[in-house]
Each structure stands twice: as C-alpha cells, then as structure tokens.
Design a protein around this motif. Sequence first.
Motif, mmCIF file in Angstrom:
data_model
loop_
_atom_site.group_PDB
_atom_site.id
_atom_site.type_symbol
_atom_site.label_atom_id
_atom_site.label_comp_id
_atom_site.label_asym_id
_atom_site.label_seq_id
_atom_site.Cartn_x
_atom_site.Cartn_y
_atom_site.Cartn_z
ATOM 1 N N ASN A 67 0.724 7.056 7.366
ATOM 2 C CA ASN A 67 0.473 5.802 8.075
ATOM 3 C C ASN A 67 1.506 5.530 9.171
ATOM 4 O OD1 ASN A 67 -1.804 4.243 6.460
ATOM 5 N ND2 ASN A 67 -0.483 5.190 4.934
ATOM 6 N N GLU A 82 -2.126 0.725 0.275
ATOM 7 C CA GLU A 82 -1.263 1.316 1.301
ATOM 8 C C GLU A 82 -1.002 0.365 2.464
ATOM 9 O OE1 GLU A 82 -2.208 5.241 2.584
ATOM 10 O OE2 GLU A 82 -2.350 6.026 0.534
ATOM 11 N N ILE A 131 2.921 8.306 1.743
ATOM 12 C CA ILE A 131 2.169 7.177 2.311
ATOM 13 C C ILE A 131 2.683 6.849 3.707
ATOM 14 C CG2 ILE A 131 1.791 4.682 2.099
ATOM 15 C CD1 ILE A 131 1.739 5.075 -0.945
ATOM 16 N N THR A 132 3.991 6.849 3.864
ATOM 17 C CA THR A 132 4.600 6.521 5.152
ATOM 18 C C THR A 132 4.218 7.536 6.226
ATOM 19 O OG1 THR A 132 6.476 5.522 3.997
ATOM 20 C CG2 THR A 132 6.790 6.084 6.302
#
Length: 200
Positions: free
Chosen positions: A115, A14, A111-112
């Motif tokens: 994070n 990631e 994932i974005t």
Amino acid sequence: MNFLAHILLSGNKEGVIMGNYVGDFIKGLLTEEKTKDWNPDYVLGLKLHRFIDSFTDTHELVRDTKKMAAASNGKLAGIVTDIYFDYFLAKYFNDYASEPLHVYAHHFYTITERNEHLIPPGMVPMVRSMIRQDWLTCYATLDGIDLTFQRLSRRAGFLAPIRTAVSELREHEDFYHEKFNRFFPELQMQADRFISGNEQ
C-alpha cells in the motif's frame, strides 16, 4: 502513542491500518470535500490516529507519566513517553496480540509495501528504513529503544537531547511499566469503540 501502538490499535483492515500509520503526516481538517475520493477505511484510520492522540494526551495516567519523564527529558517528555510505551507493548506483545511480535511486524511490513501509494511522499524514506532495519521488533529491548532514540536525535536539532532518554527508562522501568499496564487496555477498548462507531 508511537508506531507500534497505532498499528496494533487499527484492527485488521489494511486501509484503517495505513491511515492510522501515516496519520502524523496528513495535516489539516479531514473535510468531506478533501477526502471524498479517498478510501473510507483510510479516512477512518486517519481519524482514529487523531482520536488516539487526543485520548492519550488528555489522560491522567499519561500526564503523570509525562511529568515523571520531564524531569530528565524536559519538553521532549511527550515523545519519550510514546516510545517508552511502545517498548512495553513490544516487550509484552503476547499479552495484547494473538501472534508473536516478529510475525506481526513482518506482516505489517508486507501490508505497507503493498500500500505504498497511500504513504505521503515525505514519509516514504522513513518507512523504507523502518522495514529494512525492522524497527518494530527492535522496540522490545532496551538496547533497541536506545537505538530508536539515537536515530530520532539525528532528525532535527531540537531532538538531540533525546539520545540519552533510555537512561530514565532503565532507572525507573517499574514506574513506567505500571502506568502503561493501567493505561493501554483502556486505550484498546476506546479505540475498538471508535472503529465500530465510525465504520461505514
């Protein structure tokens, strides 16, 4: 290369994915002093982004592609070529990835969101639009690429002419596809080599 290519070339970590994704928004030298408190995978992703851009911009096949695109897109040929290549990657995604594009795209969006602290503030509105409008899946059709160019044309005055760039792709799709088919596997190999040679 455009967003989809950068993301796919990042592998599965990631931190690397996020660094490669935001690479255009992190300026300046990536010195040890500047990055000493940053996640090493994130820094690797930033460096990977710059490697991909450099390798792409200096490759003979890409120069030939840009020359063709410049006939109708002038100084915007580099941006246009990046988006054309994302179109072919999305359209033939199963040739380059182990899962369908829509699955991959929504996994990336997750994932974005997880994070978002790694995304430069000036990029956050664009990222949220990308997720909401599902840009990555849209890349797989000519209509979707046309919409991409329409959006891009509104970002700055100098980008206005790019709104018609899909016409060149419609007319010469076979030419651009052939260049992509020859170039992208080589880029994949070089990106994998860069990651394995720079992991900590």
